[in-house]
Motif scaffolding. Structure first.
Motif, PDB file in Angstrom:
ATOM      1  N   THR A 110       0.814  -1.231   0.000  1.00 44.32           N
ATOM      2  CA  THR A 110       0.000   0.000   0.000  1.00 44.32           C
ATOM      3  C   THR A 110       0.840   1.271   0.000  1.00 44.32           C
ATOM      4  O   THR A 110       0.360   2.328  -0.425  1.00 44.32           O
ATOM      5  CB  THR A 110      -0.944   0.027   1.221  1.00 44.32           C
ATOM      6  N   LYS A 111       2.100   1.167   0.535  1.00 45.87           N
ATOM      7  CA  LYS A 111       3.020   2.316   0.569  1.00 45.87           C
ATOM      8  C   LYS A 111       2.375   3.599   1.143  1.00 45.87           C
ATOM      9  O   LYS A 111       2.378   4.648   0.498  1.00 45.87           O
ATOM     10  CB  LYS A 111       3.572   2.608  -0.825  1.00 45.87           C
ATOM     11  N   PRO A 112       1.815   3.546   2.339  1.00 49.02           N
ATOM     12  CA  PRO A 112       1.143   4.736   2.893  1.00 49.02           C
ATOM     13  C   PRO A 112       2.103   5.893   3.150  1.00 49.02           C
ATOM     14  O   PRO A 112       1.724   7.061   3.071  1.00 49.02           O
ATOM     15  CB  PRO A 112       0.522   4.231   4.195  1.00 49.02           C
ATOM     16  N   GLY A 113       3.363   5.586   3.451  1.00 46.24           N
ATOM     17  CA  GLY A 113       4.342   6.640   3.724  1.00 46.24           C
ATOM     18  C   GLY A 113       4.643   7.493   2.518  1.00 46.24           C
ATOM     19  O   GLY A 113       4.812   8.717   2.624  1.00 46.24           O
ATOM     20  N   TYR A 114       4.704   6.865   1.346  1.00 46.64           N
ATOM     21  CA  TYR A 114       4.994   7.614   0.115  1.00 46.64           C
ATOM     22  C   TYR A 114       3.838   8.552  -0.239  1.00 46.64           C
ATOM     23  O   TYR A 114       4.050   9.614  -0.808  1.00 46.64           O
ATOM     24  CB  TYR A 114       5.238   6.656  -1.052  1.00 46.64           C
ATOM     25  N   GLN A 115       2.607   8.142   0.119  1.00 48.49           N
ATOM     26  CA  GLN A 115       1.442   8.917  -0.283  1.00 48.49           C
ATOM     27  C   GLN A 115       1.283  10.199   0.524  1.00 48.49           C
ATOM     28  O   GLN A 115       0.628  11.138   0.075  1.00 48.49           O
ATOM     29  CB  GLN A 115       0.182   8.056  -0.157  1.00 48.49           C
ATOM     30  N   LEU A 232      -4.980   8.678   6.788  1.00 49.05           N
ATOM     31  CA  LEU A 232      -6.039   7.702   6.509  1.00 49.05           C
ATOM     32  C   LEU A 232      -5.499   6.420   5.889  1.00 49.05           C
ATOM     33  O   LEU A 232      -5.892   5.316   6.293  1.00 49.05           O
ATOM     34  CB  LEU A 232      -7.096   8.324   5.591  1.00 49.05           C
ATOM     35  N   THR A 233      -4.576   6.526   4.924  1.00 48.64           N
ATOM     36  CA  THR A 233      -4.041   5.323   4.272  1.00 48.64           C
ATOM     37  C   THR A 233      -3.290   4.459   5.273  1.00 48.64           C
ATOM     38  O   THR A 233      -3.411   3.230   5.271  1.00 48.64           O
ATOM     39  CB  THR A 233      -3.099   5.713   3.111  1.00 48.64           C
ATOM     40  N   TYR A 234      -2.519   5.115   6.148  1.00 50.72           N
ATOM     41  CA  TYR A 234      -1.781   4.389   7.191  1.00 50.72           C
ATOM     42  C   TYR A 234      -2.757   3.678   8.144  1.00 50.72           C
ATOM     43  O   TYR A 234      -2.585   2.500   8.469  1.00 50.72           O
ATOM     44  CB  TYR A 234      -0.900   5.373   7.957  1.00 50.72           C
ATOM     45  N   LEU A 239      -5.660  -1.257  10.096  1.00 53.42           N
ATOM     46  CA  LEU A 239      -6.955  -1.911  10.315  1.00 53.42           C
ATOM     47  C   LEU A 239      -7.124  -3.122   9.391  1.00 53.42           C
ATOM     48  O   LEU A 239      -7.656  -4.156   9.813  1.00 53.42           O
ATOM     49  CB  LEU A 239      -8.095  -0.912  10.079  1.00 53.42           C
ATOM     50  N   GLY A 240      -6.654  -2.998   8.134  1.00 51.41           N
ATOM     51  CA  GLY A 240      -6.715  -4.131   7.210  1.00 51.41           C
ATOM     52  C   GLY A 240      -5.885  -5.301   7.718  1.00 51.41           C
ATOM     53  O   GLY A 240      -6.309  -6.460   7.652  1.00 51.41           O
ATOM     54  N   GLY A 241      -4.712  -4.998   8.267  1.00 48.93           N
ATOM     55  CA  GLY A 241      -3.857  -6.045   8.829  1.00 48.93           C
ATOM     56  C   GLY A 241      -4.496  -6.715  10.035  1.00 48.93           C
ATOM     57  O   GLY A 241      -4.453  -7.948  10.173  1.00 48.93           O
ATOM     58  N   LEU A 242      -5.101  -5.919  10.908  1.00 50.72           N
ATOM     59  CA  LEU A 242      -5.769  -6.483  12.091  1.00 50.72           C
ATOM     60  C   LEU A 242      -6.941  -7.377  11.677  1.00 50.72           C
ATOM     61  O   LEU A 242      -7.175  -8.431  12.287  1.00 50.72           O
ATOM     62  CB  LEU A 242      -6.264  -5.353  13.002  1.00 50.72           C
ATOM     63  N   PHE A 243      -7.661  -6.971  10.632  1.00 48.62           N
ATOM     64  CA  PHE A 243      -8.767  -7.797  10.138  1.00 48.62           C
ATOM     65  C   PHE A 243      -8.239  -9.132   9.604  1.00 48.62           C
ATOM     66  O   PHE A 243      -8.833 -10.196   9.855  1.00 48.62           O
ATOM     67  CB  PHE A 243      -9.530  -7.055   9.035  1.00 48.62           C
ATOM     68  N   LEU A 244      -7.109  -9.096   8.888  1.00 51.95           N
ATOM     69  CA  LEU A 244      -6.528 -10.333   8.359  1.00 51.95           C
ATOM     70  C   LEU A 244      -6.064 -11.258   9.488  1.00 51.95           C
ATOM     71  O   LEU A 244      -6.132 -12.487   9.360  1.00 51.95           O
ATOM     72  CB  LEU A 244      -5.357 -10.006   7.422  1.00 51.95           C
ATOM     73  N   ILE A 245      -5.609 -10.670  10.594  1.00 46.27           N
ATOM     74  CA  ILE A 245      -5.238 -11.501  11.759  1.00 46.27           C
ATOM     75  C   ILE A 245      -6.467 -12.228  12.292  1.00 46.27           C
ATOM     76  O   ILE A 245      -6.411 -13.423  12.637  1.00 46.27           O
ATOM     77  CB  ILE A 245      -4.604 -10.641  12.868  1.00 46.27           C
ATOM     78  N   ALA A 323       5.219  -3.288  13.161  1.00 45.98           N
ATOM     79  CA  ALA A 323       5.798  -3.582  11.853  1.00 45.98           C
ATOM     80  C   ALA A 323       5.323  -2.570  10.813  1.00 45.98           C
ATOM     81  O   ALA A 323       6.121  -2.021  10.040  1.00 45.98           O
ATOM     82  CB  ALA A 323       5.416  -5.002  11.423  1.00 45.98           C
ATOM     83  N   VAL A 324       4.016  -2.305  10.800  1.00 45.83           N
ATOM     84  CA  VAL A 324       3.449  -1.335   9.856  1.00 45.83           C
ATOM     85  C   VAL A 324       4.036   0.052  10.110  1.00 45.83           C
ATOM     86  O   VAL A 324       4.454   0.755   9.174  1.00 45.83           O
ATOM     87  CB  VAL A 324       1.904  -1.288   9.962  1.00 45.83           C
ATOM     88  N   ALA A 325       4.103   0.462  11.372  1.00 38.05           N
ATOM     89  CA  ALA A 325       4.605   1.796  11.720  1.00 38.05           C
ATOM     90  C   ALA A 325       6.068   1.972  11.308  1.00 38.05           C
ATOM     91  O   ALA A 325       6.458   3.036  10.811  1.00 38.05           O
ATOM     92  CB  ALA A 325       4.455   2.037  13.219  1.00 38.05           C
TER      93      ALA A 325
END
Length: 420
Positions: A110-115, A232-234, A239-245, A323-325
């Motif tokens: 998703t590359k939220p940092g670049y956005q 928002l992207t971050y 949240l997407g990662g937590l849902f996958l868990i 990890a995401v942060a």
């Protein structure tokens, strides 16, 4: 004519929604009220939540000690302790590695940092580093291992050093297991203490709906909406990662127990909601034990051993967040992490999440040490600080669900082994 009784989980959910709505309404950014006008009332709004959390935290340490001790003592021998302990520890490490891998994979896609690079580097955000700078000096791995054995029980109790507390409970349990006659009186006292702690839990739960309402309102008033939209992207990546868990937990529950995972989630529904409201796995632990024994009908020795241990070392949601942060901030500061560094990051976050104190805000302190390891500016934490409270609430719900799913699976495996 009496009014129909509302189910407890519905009371919690209604309180959460009402608290969310009031918090949004009273947030100064909506323009309906100023910060100066609302600030004097914030402590009163939070009071029921503080009372609720203090009641649970008051009995958390003794409950962890006696639960683990009685859980260990109810096993037949030390071989059973090794069998249950090794399986539980392996499961915790495995799920943590999977969670970290999900977080790293999602963020690299998703590359939220670049956005948001250009937006975020020009923002000025209140610096929380004064709290992070109070972090104690880094300890070596041998020192960490040595300090698990408490030199001063009173000091360990006051600082809530959970690994040492778990160790103390296990030592007491081994004593009960190997010295059945001489430990009879002390074991009876532990049973009485456990009953008292569970009575306090039942009493505290009467405050829970009001506590959830107050804590949610307080949290939403504090969160800056402009920052939330900027990140928002971050936020969606986390949240997407937590849902996958949670999807992963569903698969694990079905694979090991052949039970319907939706039925399992329905039985424990109050726990994630309370976790979301309190942001503290350890505070909700007493009620998790109650749910495990009364609703899931888990064997007491399994629940008493797995859940306190899980509240101490099983932090899948927190591990994913860290990890995401880390990858997000590396993108913000344009620091490319190689495949080898991402692999090392997975190992570092897995190790760092074990033993993370199960209280609000500690994840940021652990994150600072991870950022330092990978030469990412620690000041980047200030970017995340405004939205950390909300994400802390979300990841705590996942942490608690992970503990209960492990206990559910271990109970099934334990019963199957005893039938062989």
């Amino acid at each position: 004519m009496s009014l129909p009784k509302i189910a407890f989980w519905k009371q919690i959910l209604i309180s959460l929604v009402l608290g969310l709505a009031l918090g949004i309404l009273l947030n100064p950014e909506t323009g309906l009220i100023t910060s100066d006008a609302i600030n004097p009332y914030l402590s009163w709004l939070k009071l029921p939540g503080d009372l609720f959390l203090n009641l649970l935290q008051m009995i958390m340490i003794p409950l962890v000690i006696v639960s683990i001790a009685l859980g260990v003592s109810s096993l037949k021998n030390l071989k059973d302790l090794w069998s249950l302990g090794s399986k539980t520890l392996f499961y915790f490490i495995f799920t943590t590695i999977v969670s970290v891998s999900i977080g790293i994979s999602l963020t690299t896609v998703t590359k939220p940092g670049y956005q948001i690079q250009s937006k975020i580097q020009t923002q000025t955000i209140t610096n929380p580093m004064s709290t992070l700078e109070k972090k104690e000096k880094e300890e070596s791995i041998p020192e960490i291992i040595a300090n698990i054995i408490p030199k001063n029980i009173v000091n360990v109790w006051s600082k809530q050093q959970m690994l040492s507390i778990v160790f103390l409970g296990m030592i007491l349990g081994v004593f009960f297991l190997t010295s059945k006659e001489s430990g009879t009186a002390l074991k009876a006292f532990c049973h009485s203490l456990e009953s008292f702690c569970l009575w306090v839990v039942s009493t505290a739960m009467k405050l829970a709906p009001l506590a959830v309402f107050g804590l949610m309102s307080y949290a939403m008033i504090q969160i800056g909406f402009s920052l939330v939209f900027g990140l928002l992207t971050y936020i969606l990546t986390v949240l997407g990662g937590l849902f996958l868990i949670l999807v992963f937990y569903s698969f694990m529950v079905f694979f090991f127990t052949k039970k319907n995972p939706f039925l399992f989630f329905n039985q424990i529904r109050e726990i994630p909601i309370l976790g979301f409201s309190t942001s503290s796995s350890s505070s909700v632990l007493p009620y998790s034990l109650k749910i495990a024994k009364e609703k899931l009908r888990l064997k007491e020795s399994v629940a008493d051993f797995v859940l306190p241990l899980g509240a101490t070392i099983n932090m899948d949601g927190t591990a994913l967040y860290q990890a995401v942060a880390t990858v997000f901030l590396s993108q913000v500061y344009q620091i490319e992490l190689s495949s080898v560094e991402l692999f090392l990051l997975a190992g570092t976050v897995t190790a760092a999440s074990i033993g993370t104190a199960a209280t609000p805000g500690v994840g940021l302190v652990i994150l600072s040490s991870i950022l330092y390891t990978f030469h990412i500016p620690i000041e980047g934490i200030t970017i995340l600080f405004g939205v950390d409270r909300f994400l802390d609430m979300c990841r705590t719900s996942v942490n608690l669900t992970g503990d209960l799913s492990c206990a559910f699976i271990m109970d099934h495996i334990w019963k199957e082994e005893k039938q062989l």
